[in-house]
Design a protein around this motif. Structure first.
Motif, PDB file in Angstrom:
ATOM      1  N   LEU A 175       0.843  -1.203   0.000  1.00 52.74           N
ATOM      2  CA  LEU A 175       0.000   0.000   0.000  1.00 52.74           C
ATOM      3  C   LEU A 175       0.880   1.255   0.000  1.00 52.74           C
ATOM      4  CD1 LEU A 175      -2.857   1.337   0.364  1.00 52.74           C
ATOM      5  CD2 LEU A 175      -2.345   1.359   2.803  1.00 52.74           C
ATOM      6  N   ALA A 176       1.882   1.268   0.887  1.00 56.17           N
ATOM      7  CA  ALA A 176       2.758   2.444   0.976  1.00 56.17           C
ATOM      8  C   ALA A 176       3.458   2.674  -0.369  1.00 56.17           C
ATOM      9  CB  ALA A 176       3.781   2.248   2.099  1.00 56.17           C
ATOM     10  N   ASN A 177       3.927   1.595  -1.000  1.00 50.01           N
ATOM     11  CA  ASN A 177       4.604   1.728  -2.298  1.00 50.01           C
ATOM     12  C   ASN A 177       3.654   2.283  -3.352  1.00 50.01           C
ATOM     13  OD1 ASN A 177       6.899   0.726  -1.210  1.00 50.01           O
ATOM     14  ND2 ASN A 177       6.579  -1.388  -1.906  1.00 50.01           N
ATOM     15  N   LEU A 178       2.440   1.758  -3.352  1.00 51.82           N
ATOM     16  CA  LEU A 178       1.472   2.186  -4.368  1.00 51.82           C
ATOM     17  C   LEU A 178       1.111   3.664  -4.192  1.00 51.82           C
ATOM     18  CD1 LEU A 178      -0.250   0.642  -6.660  1.00 51.82           C
ATOM     19  CD2 LEU A 178      -2.145   1.118  -5.145  1.00 51.82           C
ATOM     20  N   LEU A 179       0.901   4.063  -2.934  1.00 49.15           N
ATOM     21  CA  LEU A 179       0.493   5.444  -2.672  1.00 49.15           C
ATOM     22  C   LEU A 179       1.578   6.445  -3.073  1.00 49.15           C
ATOM     23  CD1 LEU A 179      -1.342   5.017   0.754  1.00 49.15           C
ATOM     24  CD2 LEU A 179      -2.379   5.462  -1.481  1.00 49.15           C
ATOM     25  N   ASP A 187      -0.471   7.726 -13.165  1.00 51.85           N
ATOM     26  CA  ASP A 187      -0.190   6.860 -14.331  1.00 51.85           C
ATOM     27  C   ASP A 187       0.459   5.559 -13.889  1.00 51.85           C
ATOM     28  OD1 ASP A 187      -1.249   8.606 -16.054  1.00 51.85           O
ATOM     29  OD2 ASP A 187       0.647   9.440 -16.792  1.00 51.85           O
ATOM     30  N   GLU A 188       1.377   5.667 -12.924  1.00 53.81           N
ATOM     31  CA  GLU A 188       2.039   4.439 -12.437  1.00 53.81           C
ATOM     32  C   GLU A 188       1.057   3.550 -11.674  1.00 53.81           C
ATOM     33  OE1 GLU A 188       6.592   6.126 -11.781  1.00 53.81           O
ATOM     34  OE2 GLU A 188       5.029   6.619 -10.330  1.00 53.81           O
ATOM     35  N   LYS A 189       0.159   4.175 -10.950  1.00 55.13           N
ATOM     36  CA  LYS A 189      -0.868   3.374 -10.242  1.00 55.13           C
ATOM     37  C   LYS A 189      -1.707   2.605 -11.270  1.00 55.13           C
ATOM     38  CE  LYS A 189      -1.571   6.266  -6.150  1.00 55.13           C
ATOM     39  NZ  LYS A 189      -1.597   7.714  -6.205  1.00 55.13           N
ATOM     40  N   CYS A 190      -2.075   3.299 -12.361  1.00 55.95           N
ATOM     41  CA  CYS A 190      -2.873   2.631 -13.411  1.00 55.95           C
ATOM     42  C   CYS A 190      -2.095   1.461 -14.005  1.00 55.95           C
ATOM     43  CB  CYS A 190      -3.253   3.625 -14.513  1.00 55.95           C
ATOM     44  SG  CYS A 190      -4.566   4.754 -14.037  1.00 55.95           S
ATOM     45  N   GLN A 191      -0.787   1.641 -14.182  1.00 58.47           N
ATOM     46  CA  GLN A 191       0.024   0.538 -14.738  1.00 58.47           C
ATOM     47  C   GLN A 191       0.027  -0.670 -13.809  1.00 58.47           C
ATOM     48  OE1 GLN A 191       3.983   1.998 -15.548  1.00 58.47           O
ATOM     49  NE2 GLN A 191       3.179   3.440 -17.054  1.00 58.47           N
ATOM     50  N   GLN A 192       0.188  -0.395 -12.498  1.00 61.06           N
ATOM     51  CA  GLN A 192       0.181  -1.487 -11.502  1.00 61.06           C
ATOM     52  C   GLN A 192      -1.159  -2.222 -11.541  1.00 61.06           C
ATOM     53  OE1 GLN A 192       2.354  -2.378  -8.753  1.00 61.06           O
ATOM     54  NE2 GLN A 192       3.914  -1.373  -9.988  1.00 61.06           N
ATOM     55  N   LEU A 193      -2.198  -1.421 -11.644  1.00 56.85           N
ATOM     56  CA  LEU A 193      -3.545  -1.982 -11.663  1.00 56.85           C
ATOM     57  C   LEU A 193      -3.731  -2.853 -12.911  1.00 56.85           C
ATOM     58  CD1 LEU A 193      -6.251  -1.944 -10.258  1.00 56.85           C
ATOM     59  CD2 LEU A 193      -6.737   0.245 -11.328  1.00 56.85           C
ATOM     60  N   GLN A 194      -3.236  -2.345 -14.017  1.00 57.85           N
ATOM     61  CA  GLN A 194      -3.327  -3.085 -15.284  1.00 57.85           C
ATOM     62  C   GLN A 194      -2.660  -4.447 -15.149  1.00 57.85           C
ATOM     63  OE1 GLN A 194      -4.335  -0.946 -18.370  1.00 57.85           O
ATOM     64  NE2 GLN A 194      -5.178  -2.988 -18.587  1.00 57.85           N
ATOM     65  N   GLY A 202     -10.109  -3.329 -20.882  1.00 56.21           N
ATOM     66  CA  GLY A 202      -9.223  -2.510 -21.712  1.00 56.21           C
ATOM     67  C   GLY A 202      -8.155  -1.847 -20.854  1.00 56.21           C
ATOM     68  N   ARG A 203      -7.766  -0.625 -21.256  1.00 54.43           N
ATOM     69  CA  ARG A 203      -6.681   0.082 -20.562  1.00 54.43           C
ATOM     70  C   ARG A 203      -7.249   0.929 -19.405  1.00 54.43           C
ATOM     71  NH1 ARG A 203      -1.670   1.320 -21.755  1.00 54.43           N
ATOM     72  NH2 ARG A 203      -1.793   0.427 -23.838  1.00 54.43           N
ATOM     73  N   PHE A 204      -6.537   0.936 -18.279  1.00 50.38           N
ATOM     74  CA  PHE A 204      -6.905   1.856 -17.186  1.00 50.38           C
ATOM     75  C   PHE A 204      -6.379   3.242 -17.554  1.00 50.38           C
ATOM     76  CE2 PHE A 204      -7.281  -2.203 -15.124  1.00 50.38           C
ATOM     77  CZ  PHE A 204      -8.422  -2.046 -14.359  1.00 50.38           C
ATOM     78  N   THR A 205      -7.276   4.203 -17.657  1.00 46.75           N
ATOM     79  CA  THR A 205      -6.867   5.524 -18.151  1.00 46.75           C
ATOM     80  C   THR A 205      -6.807   6.583 -17.057  1.00 46.75           C
ATOM     81  OG1 THR A 205      -9.166   5.982 -18.695  1.00 46.75           O
ATOM     82  CG2 THR A 205      -7.782   5.106 -20.469  1.00 46.75           C
ATOM     83  N   ARG A 206      -7.512   6.357 -15.935  1.00 51.18           N
ATOM     84  CA  ARG A 206      -7.509   7.377 -14.874  1.00 51.18           C
ATOM     85  C   ARG A 206      -7.843   6.713 -13.543  1.00 51.18           C
ATOM     86  NH1 ARG A 206     -11.863  12.350 -14.382  1.00 51.18           N
ATOM     87  NH2 ARG A 206     -11.193  13.015 -12.335  1.00 51.18           N
ATOM     88  N   ILE A 207      -7.210   7.185 -12.495  1.00 52.45           N
ATOM     89  CA  ILE A 207      -7.570   6.728 -11.137  1.00 52.45           C
ATOM     90  C   ILE A 207      -7.864   7.966 -10.299  1.00 52.45           C
ATOM     91  CG2 ILE A 207      -5.118   6.558 -10.399  1.00 52.45           C
ATOM     92  CD1 ILE A 207      -6.069   4.091  -8.673  1.00 52.45           C
ATOM     93  N   GLY A 208      -8.954   7.924  -9.557  1.00 52.44           N
ATOM     94  CA  GLY A 208      -9.370   9.079  -8.748  1.00 52.44           C
ATOM     95  C   GLY A 208      -8.692   9.085  -7.390  1.00 52.44           C
ATOM     96  N   GLU A 209      -9.255   9.875  -6.507  1.00 52.16           N
ATOM     97  CA  GLU A 209      -8.717  10.012  -5.144  1.00 52.16           C
ATOM     98  C   GLU A 209      -8.707   8.643  -4.451  1.00 52.16           C
ATOM     99  OE1 GLU A 209     -10.267  12.440  -1.286  1.00 52.16           O
ATOM    100  OE2 GLU A 209     -10.889  13.145  -3.259  1.00 52.16           O
ATOM    101  N   CYS A 210      -7.567   8.298  -3.829  1.00 50.30           N
ATOM    102  CA  CYS A 210      -7.463   6.984  -3.172  1.00 50.30           C
ATOM    103  C   CYS A 210      -7.735   7.125  -1.668  1.00 50.30           C
ATOM    104  CB  CYS A 210      -6.063   6.397  -3.364  1.00 50.30           C
ATOM    105  SG  CYS A 210      -5.702   5.983  -5.068  1.00 50.30           S
TER     106      CYS A 210
END
Ligand SMILES: Cc1cc2nc3c(=O)[nH]c(=O)nc-3n(C[C@H](O)[C@H](O)[C@H](O)COP(=O)(O)OP(=O)(O)OC[C@H]3O[C@@H](n4cnc5c(N)ncnc54)[C@H](O)[C@@H]3O)c2cc1C
Length: 428
Positions: free
Chosen positions: A249-253, A258-265, A273-281
């Protein structure tokens, strides 16, 4: 027997989703009772926003089909459903393995297995209904303590820096998973720390969700993606619940969006499809907290104060709702029989009837984490074969579907409305 006069009949400590729904259910189904809600957050039904604008960052709750039926009984579903996205399919899979199972609403004769609604929208609908039902709402105010009296309970309330007592027949503790009152009143809790956190965010994808919810088990923990946005037209928006250990969690935050979307992908794959946006975590430490006993003379625990579950299976509020209706059923019976609603026989019956549902639901959520949160080879093999078996065996799949739809537990007899029909407040 003449009952001693009290300030109110039912005192609800906590006006979150559970406390507010209970207040509405009592106002609708046992209107003889005077209800007072004491809520520490400064939100009041008479200071509601005029309009509701869905927000990209709002947190949401998956409501099972059974919860829709309950909200119909409370006359709230027609308004709640204006912004509730239907879940028509559930896809359960294990990253990098062959097992998968699919549930379809149409196989169960319904148009949805459940719905996803913004917590803010649910709160607004509840508040408007409470205001119309003239429920006494005291906020910001805090229940500090309670002592038993011959008439029921006397509760110490702090408001505007002053303390006063409020008497009633019964106190329902609905102050959430970290319930301070539960501890103060000496209820024994069992807490299991999963050593994990739930990360919550709304995400956009290049493909529309087609009203499908995804439950995916990955080596870093389970994740769920729930269809979000318009109830009528599939959108590119989903609500993410991602379970992560502390370090992950600490690493992801620390990453950019864009990097969070890549991890999620990488974890979720390409089904949307592709993750294009992530909102407030937002993130929450995950614990399972339950109590052995949820009642005392004059006091009952409900919602997260009674049982706080891992959110990955989306069962917490759904279970809470079934418990609330069971409690209201007992209140109805007590009033009809001329008893005090705080009598132990009345509250004990709520506990007896709700206990099986709550134990099964706790076991179901807990076993999902224990079996699917493991990367050990024999367990991974067992869960693969389990998922395949679930997909092939109609009996097992029906059982799983009943859990997901929240239709497996006991139905309170007060709950007599057929799905699709709604009881207007005036009819009750
Ligand atoms: C990340 C996450 C995702 C989830 N997703 C789902 C899902 O998809 N489906 C589902 O069914 N469930 C889900 N849940 C569970 C669901 O959110 C809870 O079951 C539900 O919010 C419990 O509501 P509650 O009213 O019991 O507690 P809370 O929402 O915590 O409300 C407690 C209220 O009590 C007030 N309060 C506290 N102390 C006092 C006091 N002393 N006096 C007066 N007021 C007080 C607080 O201000 C608060 O308003 C999820 C939970 C989490 C953490």
């Amino acid at each position: 027997m003449t009952k001693a006069r009290t300030d109110t009949d039912l005192i609800i400590a906590g006006g979150g989703l559970a406390g507010a729904t209970l207040a509405l259910a009592v106002a609708r189904l046992v209107p003889e009772l005077r209800v007072t809600v004491v809520e520490s957050f400064p939100l009041s039904p008479d200071a509601l926003p005029e309009d509701y604008q869905p927000s990209y960052d709002a947190r949401s709750t998956a409501l099972a089909w059974g919860s829709r039926v309950i909200f119909e009984q409370l006359g709230l579903w027609s308004v709640l459903s204006e912004h509730a996205t239907p879940i028509r399919r559930i896809h359960v899979s294990d990253r990098g393995r062959f097992g998968a199972t699919r549930l379809q609403a149409q196989d169960h004769g319904q148009d949805a297995l459940g719905y996803v609604a913004d917590n803010r929208w649910m709160g607004l609908c509840l508040m408007r209904a409470l205001m119309a039902a003239e429920v006494n709402w005291q906020a910001p105010a805090e229940v500090m303590d309670m002592v038993p009296t011959t008439a029921g309970v006397s509760v110490r309330v702090r408001q505007n820096g002053e303390e006063r007592s409020l008497t009633g027949q019964c106190l329902v503790v609905a102050d959430g998973g970290r319930s301070g009152l539960r501890e103060k009143l000496g209820f024994v809790t069992r807490t299991e720390d999963y050593g994990q956190n739930a990360l919550i965010a709304n995400v956009s994808t290049s493909e529309v969700h087609q009203f499908t919810a995804f439950e995916r088990f990955t080596d870093s923990g389970p994740m769920a993606l729930l269809p979000h946005g318009s109830p009528a037209q599939a959108e590119n928006l989903s609500a993410l619940v991602w379970t992560l250990e502390d370090d992950a969690l600490a690493n992801l935050l620390a990453l950019s969006d864009d990097e969070k979307c890549q991890q999620l992908q990488e974890r979720f794959g390409w089904r949307l499809g592709r993750f294009t946006r992530i909102g407030e975590c937002h993130h929450y430490p995950l614990k399972l907290t339950t109590v052995d006993e949820a009642v005392r003379p004059g006091v009952a625990l409900v919602g997260n104060a009674a049982h706080a579950l891992h959110p990955v299976a989306g069962q917490g509020f759904n279970l809470a709702l079934r418990g609330l209706m069971t409690l209201v059923e007992q209140f109805r019976r007590a009033v009809d029989e001329g008893k005090s609603i705080g009598e132990l026989s009345v509250l004990g019956e709520y506990q007896r009837l709700h206990r099986q549902d709550w134990q099964h639901t706790v076991q179901f959520s807990d076993s999902l984490i224990r079996v699917f949160g493991q990367s050990l080879a024999p367990i991974a093999f067992a869960r693969d074969t389990g998922l395949v078996g679930l997909d092939l065996l109609p009996g097992a799949k029906r059982w799983f579907a009943r859990k997901a739809m929240g239709t497996g537990g006991r139905k309170p007899v007060i709950a007599s409305v057929k799905p699709g029909k709604e009881l207007a407040p005036d009819d009750q």
